[in-house]
Write a protein that holds these residues in place. Sequence first.
Motif, PDB file in Angstrom:
ATOM      1  N   GLU A  92       0.631  -1.083  -0.223  1.00 59.01           N
ATOM      2  CA  GLU A  92      -0.295  -0.320  -0.192  1.00 59.01           C
ATOM      3  C   GLU A  92       0.566   0.836  -0.071  1.00 59.01           C
ATOM      4  OE1 GLU A  92      -1.905   1.595   3.430  1.00 59.01           O
ATOM      5  OE2 GLU A  92      -3.221   0.300   2.856  1.00 59.01           O
ATOM      6  N   ARG A  93       1.842   1.207   0.857  1.00 58.35           N
ATOM      7  CA  ARG A  93       2.656   2.264   1.135  1.00 58.35           C
ATOM      8  C   ARG A  93       3.508   2.657  -0.751  1.00 58.35           C
ATOM      9  NH1 ARG A  93       4.643   3.193   6.976  1.00 58.35           N
ATOM     10  NH2 ARG A  93       2.817   3.108   7.474  1.00 58.35           N
ATOM     11  N   LEU A 128       2.974   1.801  -3.282  1.00 60.94           N
ATOM     12  CA  LEU A 128       1.905   2.364  -4.208  1.00 60.94           C
ATOM     13  C   LEU A 128       1.097   3.343  -3.880  1.00 60.94           C
ATOM     14  CD1 LEU A 128      -0.620  -0.528  -4.941  1.00 60.94           C
ATOM     15  CD2 LEU A 128       0.721  -0.231  -6.342  1.00 60.94           C
ATOM     16  N   ARG A 129       1.328   4.357  -2.972  1.00 56.67           N
ATOM     17  CA  ARG A 129       1.688   5.868  -3.345  1.00 56.67           C
ATOM     18  C   ARG A 129       2.917   6.809  -3.584  1.00 56.67           C
ATOM     19  NH1 ARG A 129      -0.598   6.889   3.444  1.00 56.67           N
ATOM     20  NH2 ARG A 129      -2.678   5.735   2.441  1.00 56.67           N
TER      21      ARG A 129
END
Length: 50
Positions: free
Chosen positions: A46-47, A49-50
């Motif tokens: 998730e991190r 992809l930011r």
Amino acid sequence: MQPEIIIPVLMGCALLWWIGRGMGWTTRLLVGAIALGLIALVLLVERALR
């Protein structure tokens, strides 16, 4: 802490307890370690992809 963090953690613990009632301690620890690993993996993805 924020409720959107606390509530899923509590529900996850309750689910692990309910599923693990018929398991031995070694199996419970293994399942807990796998669950924590999956959580860490999801957070890393998730991190990234930011």
